[in-house]
Structures are given as structure tokens and as C-alpha cells.
Scaffold this active site. Structure first.
Site, mmCIF file in Angstrom:
data_model
loop_
_atom_site.group_PDB
_atom_site.id
_atom_site.type_symbol
_atom_site.label_atom_id
_atom_site.label_comp_id
_atom_site.label_asym_id
_atom_site.label_seq_id
_atom_site.Cartn_x
_atom_site.Cartn_y
_atom_site.Cartn_z
ATOM 1 N N GLU A 192 -5.273 -10.919 -1.474
ATOM 2 C CA GLU A 192 -6.704 -10.655 -0.529
ATOM 3 C C GLU A 192 -8.401 -10.595 -0.347
ATOM 4 O OE1 GLU A 192 -5.216 -7.434 2.399
ATOM 5 O OE2 GLU A 192 -3.004 -8.190 1.748
ATOM 6 N N ASN A 242 2.132 -5.981 -3.231
ATOM 7 C CA ASN A 242 0.734 -5.562 -3.012
ATOM 8 C C ASN A 242 0.127 -4.226 -2.640
ATOM 9 O OD1 ASN A 242 -1.266 -7.563 -2.490
ATOM 10 N ND2 ASN A 242 -0.534 -6.702 -0.241
ATOM 11 N N ASP A 258 -12.290 -10.959 -0.656
ATOM 12 C CA ASP A 258 -13.746 -10.936 -0.009
ATOM 13 C C ASP A 258 -14.661 -9.926 -0.316
ATOM 14 O OD1 ASP A 258 -12.331 -8.250 1.635
ATOM 15 O OD2 ASP A 258 -12.349 -9.946 3.398
ATOM 16 N N HIS A 277 -10.565 -6.994 -1.848
ATOM 17 C CA HIS A 277 -11.296 -6.143 -0.869
ATOM 18 C C HIS A 277 -12.823 -5.684 -1.532
ATOM 19 C CE1 HIS A 277 -9.043 -7.637 2.484
ATOM 20 N NE2 HIS A 277 -8.053 -6.707 2.313
ATOM 21 N N GLU A 287 0.643 -1.122 -0.255
ATOM 22 C CA GLU A 287 0.177 -0.108 0.463
ATOM 23 C C GLU A 287 1.040 1.060 0.206
ATOM 24 O OE1 GLU A 287 -2.592 0.088 3.506
ATOM 25 O OE2 GLU A 287 -3.371 -2.282 2.354
#
Ligand code: XIL
Length: 324
Positions: free
Chosen positions: A238, A173, A240, A209, A133
Site C-alpha cells: 500500500e 499484511n 504512498d 505508508h 494489522e
């Protein structure tokens, strides 16, 4: 169910890694968690234990206990480990707040941290999210303590230091840059520039996400392909999928399954290297306890429900892999 084979078996046949980001507690205390993780996934990402805060309780000590619990479980079950993460601006040691440091001391600290952590797991961790990030929401480089001390060189430095101590694949990432948009343009420019300067970077992780929106799958495919054209590997790291509680659709589990299906198709069609979800079962989702999130989302974003029963999203991923 169309098949008796596990997610892990089906994905392996398609050359895709399927991972879960997990914490140490459910692994230690719940046999169902251990069973589902080892049966259905072939990779794990420790969610917090390898972050600097948990790892560095004081300036001169390391606490590898939680990380080792996860790494040892993974290796015992023939799973790979995604190391997450060496450089980030969150979950940093609390003692940073009162640390009297010079720029040079910060540089040395980060270098030693990377040497020690990536070096310690040299034989056990084969992929690292080296920098997490670094691009801010306005698409400029985020002004972190690492940036303050070293300027934008901190990113190249981190990759070079990691490369000196491990043969692992080294990833950048981030979130928000999954589709083609201004943020992914900024990430693209950053990584293209690093590659141009021979910085050892192997891949880009797209967190995905899908909480505030569900980025367009076709645009994600286009984005993955442009990173691949740079010579980079690409993984979903990651994933979801959830919905605002106040604005929940009538059929969240079906919509969620549709999106997991579409992303699985994107992964297969683009030849992305892996797809990791942000937990094994809904009860362990970070949405349930992350301080900014409780009650904002429904809280059921993963492939297995609270009781480890497979959800429509699981069936969708399995069917997609099975029929591809
Ligand atoms: C989350 C972890 O899953 C939680 O256990 C922790 O409490 C907060 O961080 N982007 C990232 C991840 O890169 O490290 C974050 O993970 C989620 C957002």
C-alpha cells in the site's frame, strides 16, 4: 523519459508485479483512470469493497457489486487481484455494534465469511490479505472482536479456513513493520510461530505508508530478507509517500521520487514479489478524505498527479526498472 515502455511492461521483465489499490468510483466514471490503470499496472487491490463492512450490509446479506466492478475490470485487462482483506478490526459492519453474539457465533460467522468470500473468488483472486494489522502499536496482539472470541487462534483459524476454499497465496499484511524494528520483530515471531505449526501462510505484506517517516531502505531490505529466509513471499502492498503539511520540505516531489526510487531498488535487489501503491493518482488518495488525515499531509503521495500526468516519482520508478 528514458523509455517508451510502461511501468507494467518494465516490471514484468523484472519479475515484479506492480499494483494499485483503487476504489470503484473512479473506475466507473473516469476513462483516464481506466486507461492509466490498465496501461501502467498489472495488479489491483480493491481498497474497501472486500472489507467486511462494505460486503456485509446485514447479517445475512452480501453486497459484491463494488468488488465485482474492480475484479471484472482487472480480469478483462489481464491483471491480477489482491483480495483485501478477510479479517480486520476496522471497516466492520455497523450492525456489529448491536449484535448479540456469543464467542461461538463469532467464530462461525468468521468461518462462513471466509468460506463465502474467498470461495466466491476462487478462480479470480490469486492473493489474499487474510489477516490485516493483527499486531498493535505496543507490539502485542491487538484485542479485536476476533481476538476476544477466539484468542490468538483466530489468526491460524483464518488462514486454515481460507486454505480450505482457495488456492490463492495467503498473506499477513501490516503497517509499521517495514524496517527491522520492534513491530517487525513481533510480526516475525508471530509468522515464524504460525509456520512452525504448519499454518498455511505464504507471504507477508508490508504496507509502507511513508507518511510519518520514511523507513530506512537498507533496513527494509534486511527485513524483507529475514522473512524470505522463513520461506515467505514479501510484497509492498500500500505504498504512498507524503509529508506533513505544516513541515513540508521545499522539494517534496523530488524527495518523494528519491524514496520511490530507493524502494524500487530494494524490491529488485531482494527479489520481493510485488510493489503496490495506494492509488493511481493523487486525487484519489485516501489521504484526501480519510477522517483522521485531511490537512495533515500535503495529499500528493502517488505516482500520477490529479490530472493523471506522471510525476517525478513515476519517472524514478521507471528509470530504476529500465536500468536494472
Ligand atoms: C484505506 C482505503 O484506501 C480507503 O479507501 C478507506 O476509506 C480506508 O482504508 N491500511 C489498510 C488499508 O490496510 O485497508 C487502508 O485503506 C489504509 C490503512
Amino acid at each position: 523519459m528514458t523509455t517508451d515502455r510502461s511501468l507494467r511492461e518494465l516490471a514484468a521483465e523484472r519479475g515484479l508485479t506492480v499494483g494499485a489499490m483503487i476504489g470503484p468510483d473512479s473506475l466507473r466514471t473516469e476513462s483516464d483512470h481506466r486507461r492509466v490503470l490498465a496501461t501502467e499496472f498489472d495488479a489491483v487491490t480493491p481498497g474497501s469493497p472486500l472489507k467486511m463492512g462494505p460486503l456485509r450490509p446485514s447479517p445475512d446479506t452480501y453486497d459484491f457489486g463494488d468488488a465485482d466492478t474492480i475484479v471484472d475490470f482487472a480480469l478483462a485487462n489481464d491483471m491480477s487481484v489482491r483480495g483485501h482483506t478477510l479479517v480486520w478490526h476496522q471497516q466492520q459492519p455497523e450492525w456489529f455494534e448491536t449484535w448479540n453474539h456469543s464467542d461461538e457465533r463469532v467464530r462461525e460467522f468468521l468461518r462462513d465469511h471466509i468460506y463465502t468470500v474467498a470461495g466466491r473468488y476462487r478462480k479470480k483472486i490469486d492473493t489474499w490479505d487474510v489477516v490485516n494489522e493483527a499486531v498493535a502499536d505496543d507490539d502485542s496482539l491487538r484485542e479485536t472482536m476476533w481476538y476476544d472470541a477466539m484468542g490468538e487462534d483466530y489468526i491460524a483459524n483464518a488462514f486454515r479456513w481460507a486454505d480450505e476454499v482457495t488456492h490463492a497465496d495467503l498473506y499477513y499484511n501490516d503497517y509499521g513493520g517495514e524496517a527491522v524494528n520492534e513491530k517487525s520483530d513481533a510480526i516475525y515471531d508471530l509468522l515464524a510461530d504460525l509456520l512452525e505449526r504448519d499454518v498455511p501462510i505464504d507471504g507477508v505484506g508490508l504496507q509502507l505508508h511513508a507518511l510519518f517517516d520514511r523507513p530506512d531502505p537498507e533496513s527494509i531490505a534486511e527485513n524483507i530478507e529475514r522473512f524470505q529466509d522463513l520461506g515467505l513471499d514479501v510484497e509492498i502492498t500500500e505504498m504512498d509517500v507524503d509529508f506533513y503539511e505544516h513541515d513540508a520540505p521545499d522539494d517534496p516531489l523530488e524527495l518523494q521520487a528519491d524514496y520511490y526510487r530507493e524502494i524500487t531498488e530494494v524490491c529488485l535487489e531482494t527479489g520481493c514479489d510485488g510493489m503496490t501503491v495506494a492509488g493511481v493518482n493523487d486525487a484519489t488518495s485516501w489521504l484526501r478524505y480519510y477522517e483522521n488525515f485531511p490537512e495533515l499531509f500535503i495529499g500528493d503521495p502517488l505516482l500520477f498527479d490529479d490530472w493523471y500526468e506522471p510525476k517525478p516519482a513515476y519517472e524514478a520508478v521507471v528509470e530504476t526498472l529500465d536500468s536494472y
